[in-house]
Design an enzyme around this catalytic site. Structure first.
Site, PDB file in Angstrom:
ATOM      1  N   GLN A   1       0.859  -1.194   0.000  1.00 59.22           N
ATOM      2  CA  GLN A   1       0.000   0.000   0.000  1.00 59.22           C
ATOM      3  C   GLN A   1       0.890   1.238   0.000  1.00 59.22           C
ATOM      4  O   GLN A   1       1.535   1.541   1.010  1.00 59.22           O
ATOM      5  CB  GLN A   1      -0.869  -0.041   1.258  1.00 59.22           C
ATOM      6  CG  GLN A   1      -1.814   1.109   1.439  1.00 59.22           C
ATOM      7  CD  GLN A   1      -2.408   1.099   2.842  1.00 59.22           C
ATOM      8  OE1 GLN A   1      -1.814   0.564   3.774  1.00 59.22           O
ATOM      9  NE2 GLN A   1      -3.570   1.692   3.005  1.00 59.22           N
TER      10      GLN A   1
ATOM     11  N   SER B   1       1.197   6.441   2.557  1.00 59.94           N
ATOM     12  CA  SER B   1       1.852   7.416   3.440  1.00 59.94           C
ATOM     13  C   SER B   1       3.145   7.945   2.843  1.00 59.94           C
ATOM     14  O   SER B   1       3.879   7.232   2.163  1.00 59.94           O
ATOM     15  CB  SER B   1       2.195   6.766   4.779  1.00 59.94           C
ATOM     16  OG  SER B   1       1.050   6.212   5.358  1.00 59.94           O
TER      17      SER B   1
ATOM     18  N   SER C   1       4.437  -1.372   4.247  1.00 59.33           N
ATOM     19  CA  SER C   1       4.479  -2.740   4.778  1.00 59.33           C
ATOM     20  C   SER C   1       4.644  -3.733   3.634  1.00 59.33           C
ATOM     21  O   SER C   1       3.942  -3.642   2.624  1.00 59.33           O
ATOM     22  CB  SER C   1       3.181  -3.055   5.525  1.00 59.33           C
ATOM     23  OG  SER C   1       2.997  -2.153   6.571  1.00 59.33           O
TER      24      SER C   1
ATOM     25  N   GLU D   1      -9.074  -1.657   5.605  1.00 59.73           N
ATOM     26  CA  GLU D   1      -7.924  -1.806   6.504  1.00 59.73           C
ATOM     27  C   GLU D   1      -8.392  -1.717   7.956  1.00 59.73           C
ATOM     28  O   GLU D   1      -8.048  -2.561   8.780  1.00 59.73           O
ATOM     29  CB  GLU D   1      -6.898  -0.707   6.201  1.00 59.73           C
ATOM     30  CG  GLU D   1      -5.659  -0.813   7.055  1.00 59.73           C
ATOM     31  CD  GLU D   1      -4.546   0.132   6.589  1.00 59.73           C
ATOM     32  OE1 GLU D   1      -4.822   1.077   5.818  1.00 59.73           O
ATOM     33  OE2 GLU D   1      -3.391  -0.080   6.990  1.00 59.73           O
TER      34      GLU D   1
ATOM     35  N   SER E   1      -3.741   6.894  12.969  1.00 59.12           N
ATOM     36  CA  SER E   1      -3.465   6.857  14.415  1.00 59.12           C
ATOM     37  C   SER E   1      -4.763   6.943  15.236  1.00 59.12           C
ATOM     38  O   SER E   1      -5.832   7.286  14.718  1.00 59.12           O
ATOM     39  CB  SER E   1      -2.535   8.024  14.790  1.00 59.12           C
ATOM     40  OG  SER E   1      -3.254   9.238  14.639  1.00 59.12           O
TER      41      SER E   1
ATOM     42  N   GLU F   1      -5.637   9.156  17.340  1.00 58.31           N
ATOM     43  CA  GLU F   1      -6.208  10.517  17.328  1.00 58.31           C
ATOM     44  C   GLU F   1      -7.032  10.727  16.054  1.00 58.31           C
ATOM     45  O   GLU F   1      -8.104  11.347  16.086  1.00 58.31           O
ATOM     46  CB  GLU F   1      -5.078  11.566  17.391  1.00 58.31           C
ATOM     47  CG  GLU F   1      -4.357  11.652  18.723  1.00 58.31           C
ATOM     48  CD  GLU F   1      -3.365  10.506  18.942  1.00 58.31           C
ATOM     49  OE1 GLU F   1      -3.047   9.779  17.979  1.00 58.31           O
ATOM     50  OE2 GLU F   1      -2.923  10.324  20.100  1.00 58.31           O
TER      51      GLU F   1
HETATM   52  C1  FAD Z   1       3.785  -0.806  11.477  1.00 54.42           C
HETATM   53  C2  FAD Z   1       3.273   0.221  10.496  1.00 54.42           C
HETATM   54  C3  FAD Z   1       2.912  -0.180   9.227  1.00 54.42           C
HETATM   55  C4  FAD Z   1       2.449   0.747   8.290  1.00 54.42           C
HETATM   56  N1  FAD Z   1       2.158   0.327   7.018  1.00 54.42           N
HETATM   57  C5  FAD Z   1       1.795   1.230   6.073  1.00 54.42           C
HETATM   58  C6  FAD Z   1       1.589   0.822   4.707  1.00 54.42           C
HETATM   59  O1  FAD Z   1       1.720  -0.357   4.356  1.00 54.42           O
HETATM   60  N2  FAD Z   1       1.283   1.758   3.794  1.00 54.42           N
HETATM   61  C7  FAD Z   1       1.116   3.066   4.120  1.00 54.42           C
HETATM   62  O2  FAD Z   1       0.810   3.850   3.235  1.00 54.42           O
HETATM   63  N3  FAD Z   1       1.305   3.507   5.402  1.00 54.42           N
HETATM   64  C8  FAD Z   1       1.638   2.602   6.376  1.00 54.42           C
HETATM   65  N4  FAD Z   1       1.849   3.022   7.679  1.00 54.42           N
HETATM   66  C9  FAD Z   1       1.811   4.459   7.950  1.00 54.42           C
HETATM   67  C10 FAD Z   1       0.689   4.932   8.850  1.00 54.42           C
HETATM   68  O3  FAD Z   1      -0.541   4.928   8.181  1.00 54.42           O
HETATM   69  C11 FAD Z   1       1.110   6.332   9.340  1.00 54.42           C
HETATM   70  O4  FAD Z   1       2.238   6.167  10.165  1.00 54.42           O
HETATM   71  C12 FAD Z   1       0.000   7.025  10.090  1.00 54.42           C
HETATM   72  O5  FAD Z   1      -1.028   7.382   9.230  1.00 54.42           O
HETATM   73  C13 FAD Z   1       0.521   8.256  10.853  1.00 54.42           C
HETATM   74  O6  FAD Z   1       1.215   9.108   9.997  1.00 54.42           O
HETATM   75  P1  FAD Z   1       2.654   9.680  10.389  1.00 54.42           P
HETATM   76  O7  FAD Z   1       3.507   8.544  10.811  1.00 54.42           O
HETATM   77  O8  FAD Z   1       3.110  10.537   9.263  1.00 54.42           O
HETATM   78  O9  FAD Z   1       2.410  10.582  11.687  1.00 54.42           O
HETATM   79  P2  FAD Z   1       1.888  12.071  11.719  1.00 54.42           P
HETATM   80  O10 FAD Z   1       0.745  12.233  10.791  1.00 54.42           O
HETATM   81  O11 FAD Z   1       3.050  12.993  11.534  1.00 54.42           O
HETATM   82  O12 FAD Z   1       1.343  12.199  13.204  1.00 54.42           O
HETATM   83  C14 FAD Z   1       2.211  12.394  14.325  1.00 54.42           C
HETATM   84  C15 FAD Z   1       1.355  12.477  15.594  1.00 54.42           C
HETATM   85  O13 FAD Z   1       0.447  13.612  15.496  1.00 54.42           O
HETATM   86  C16 FAD Z   1      -0.899  13.182  15.684  1.00 54.42           C
HETATM   87  N5  FAD Z   1      -1.773  13.931  14.787  1.00 54.42           N
HETATM   88  C17 FAD Z   1      -1.545  14.205  13.483  1.00 54.42           C
HETATM   89  N6  FAD Z   1      -2.587  14.904  12.967  1.00 54.42           N
HETATM   90  C18 FAD Z   1      -3.475  15.070  13.976  1.00 54.42           C
HETATM   91  C19 FAD Z   1      -4.743  15.709  14.057  1.00 54.42           C
HETATM   92  N7  FAD Z   1      -5.313  16.299  13.006  1.00 54.42           N
HETATM   93  N8  FAD Z   1      -5.391  15.658  15.249  1.00 54.42           N
HETATM   94  C20 FAD Z   1      -4.837  15.045  16.343  1.00 54.42           C
HETATM   95  N9  FAD Z   1      -3.626  14.438  16.312  1.00 54.42           N
HETATM   96  C21 FAD Z   1      -2.961  14.452  15.145  1.00 54.42           C
HETATM   97  C22 FAD Z   1      -0.909  11.711  15.302  1.00 54.42           C
HETATM   98  O14 FAD Z   1      -1.951  11.020  15.941  1.00 54.42           O
HETATM   99  C23 FAD Z   1       0.459  11.245  15.791  1.00 54.42           C
HETATM  100  O15 FAD Z   1       0.395  10.958  17.163  1.00 54.42           O
HETATM  101  C24 FAD Z   1       2.314   2.112   8.652  1.00 54.42           C
HETATM  102  C25 FAD Z   1       2.655   2.517   9.952  1.00 54.42           C
HETATM  103  C26 FAD Z   1       3.127   1.588  10.870  1.00 54.42           C
HETATM  104  C27 FAD Z   1       3.491   2.037  12.256  1.00 54.42           C
END
Ligand code: FAD
Length: 423
Positions: free
Chosen positions: A115, A118, A150, A233, A389, A391
């Site tokens: 996928q 991100s 992933s 998902e 996440s 949130e």
């Molecule tokens: C094990 C694992 C597997 C994954 N696999 C995939 C995959 O296969 N394909 C893919 O595309 N993605 C994948 N992801 C990515 C995942 O979807 C993102 O990590 C997730 O959407 C959070 O984005 P970020 O890491 O950029 O954090 P950020 O968006 O930068 O967020 C950082 C923090 O801020 C908080 N936050 C951000 N915006 C808000 C808001 N508006 N209100 C309140 N709080 C907020 C978040 O909750 C978090 O605590 C994976 C992640 C993990 C951990």
């Protein structure tokens, strides 16, 4: 959803699948042959419509099929993001030609998918993604970076979200592609997790090519199509697994010539351990048993935590039942299931570490004899991030299910190119 299979009126799903297994399972088959049989029967993915290779079963009917396959100790259908996300998304939004091109290869395990959603600056704010797709004759040229992909290093194909029009508001200028991963313009760099394994990768695309007919949905439909993928998902993450014997799909895992009888024998020999266990009733029973064995059940705090865990498991089960029943569904069940899953992981981690105490710091050979405790402790923070996440799940529940006001921010009508950006 009503079942499309009218046989279920006279014979239960369990009986039908049991009979089918009796007639088709043979330990001397290769995995490729067995998976093809499962795909041809519609049991590889029974909740897909018949025209996409399924049986039109409801989610709960499909789960019953998977339980029979698990109970009969046969190898389960090809797992992974292809079956979980790509197949149902393409079945819903793809043209008949796209369904024919992509879905059978998922159902028989020949192609593994990842996928590509991100990005380093677009996780929670997924609609802010910057990967571009530019039309070049009959093709699309893709440039950008994805992260957290992933199984990216095992994938043959990727579900890609890319921006096709930066002059439209951010949710409107995105399109959804099926991207072949094995090509010069795609570089996959595996990342190592704190569990010691490589589960996800970074993916760099430089003039990568997607065919014109590889766009799922129309230009600008990516947000709508991507939300179908995300809904699958979230509900799959919360629903847990049937616990059947697994083998990795796709050309890179290349398991097709293995004898299925050998895969079953290897699964039976394997010690408990390796991957983080599913957070369900079976694990709850295993760990309460461990608490008894280690004489910890007199600890009042532990007893309280164990009963809270049990309560949460039961409430989660009710939420899942409601999610499967169209008469009771309110719309937020998938997000709630995702939140439950994250909370259950944290609570299982805390309870198990309280049971084994300092022993929990030992990975692999803990005195408690259960290496999965350390495994789960390291993995438990991931479910509250992936798939959106905690949130973000709460924001969605607040805005879409409870009808609360949206978060303040730029207007949804502002063209993406005019939005403020970091750096
Ligand atoms: C094990 C694992 C597997 C994954 N696999 C995939 C995959 O296969 N394909 C893919 O595309 N993605 C994948 N992801 C990515 C995942 O979807 C993102 O990590 C997730 O959407 C959070 O984005 P970020 O890491 O950029 O954090 P950020 O968006 O930068 O967020 C950082 C923090 O801020 C908080 N936050 C951000 N915006 C808000 C808001 N508006 N209100 C309140 N709080 C907020 C978040 O909750 C978090 O605590 C994976 C992640 C993990 C951990």
């Amino acid at each position: 959803m009503a079942s499309a299979d009218t046989d279920t009126d006279t014979e239960t799903i369990e009986e039908q699948v049991g009979t089918w297994v009796d007639e088709n399972w043979d330990p001397d088959l290769t995995l490729g042959e067995w998976w093809q049989r499962l795909a041809d029967s519609g049991y590889a993915h029974p909740s897909l419509p018949a025209e996409a290779g399924g049986r039109g079963y409801s989610q709960s009917e499909a789960m019953r099929v998977m339980r029979v396959l698990a109970d009969r100790r046969v190898v389960g259908p090809p797992p992974g993001l292809g079956a979980m996300l790509a197949a149902p998304t393409i079945a819903e939004h793809g043209s008949p030609e796209q369904i024919e091109r992509y879905v059978p290869q998922i159902l028989n395990g020949r192609q593994a998918w990842c996928q590509l959603f991100s990005e380093p600056n677009a996780g929670s704010d997924l609609a802010g993604l910057q990967t571009r797709a530019v039309r070049d004759g009959d093709e699309w040229r893709i440039t950008g970076q994805k992260v957290w992909t992933s199984q990216g290093h095992y994938a043959d194909m990727g579900m890609l979200l890319a921006r096709t029009d930066a002059d439209l508001p951010k949710h409107q200028g995105i399109s959804y592609f099926a991207l072949p991963m094995d090509q010069p313009g795609v570089e996959v760099r595996p990342l190592k997790e704190m569990t010691g394994r490589t589960f996800f990768s970074e993916v760099f695309m430089e003039d990568a090519v997607a065919a014109g007919e590889a766009m799922i949905g129309g230009p600008g439909d990516g947000w709508r199509v991507g939300n179908t993928t995300l809904a699958h998902e979230r509900s799959s993450i919360g629903a847990g697994s049937a616990g059947f014997i697994l083998a990795a799909p796709g050309t890179k895992a290349d398991n097709f010539d293995r004898r299925v009888g050998d895969i079953v024998a290897a699964a039976s020999r394997r010690r408990v351990g390796g991957h983080a266990p599913g957070v369900g009733m079976k694990l709850y029973e295993r760990w309460t048993e461990l608490a008894h064995q280690l004489g910890r059940t007199d600890d009042p705090v532990l007893r309280q935590e164990i009963i809270e865990l049990y309560t949460l498991l039961r409430v989660n089960r009710l939420n899942l039942q409601r999610a499967r029943d169209p008469r009771q569904r309110t719309g937020g069940e998938a997000n709630m299931a995702k939140l439950f899953d994250a909370e259950l992981h944290r609570r299982f981690r805390d309870v198990s570490l309280r049971i084994v105490q300092a022993d929990g710091m030992l990975a692999g050979a803990s005195m408690s004899g259960d290496p999965q405790i350390a495994e789960l402790a390291l993995h438990a923070s991931a479910p509250s991030i992936y798939g959106g996440s905690d949130e973000i799940q709460r924001n969605i529940l607040g805005e879409r299910t409870l009808g609360l006001p949206k978060e303040p921010g730029p207007s949804r009508d502002t063209p993406f190119a005019e939005l403020p950006r970091n750096g």
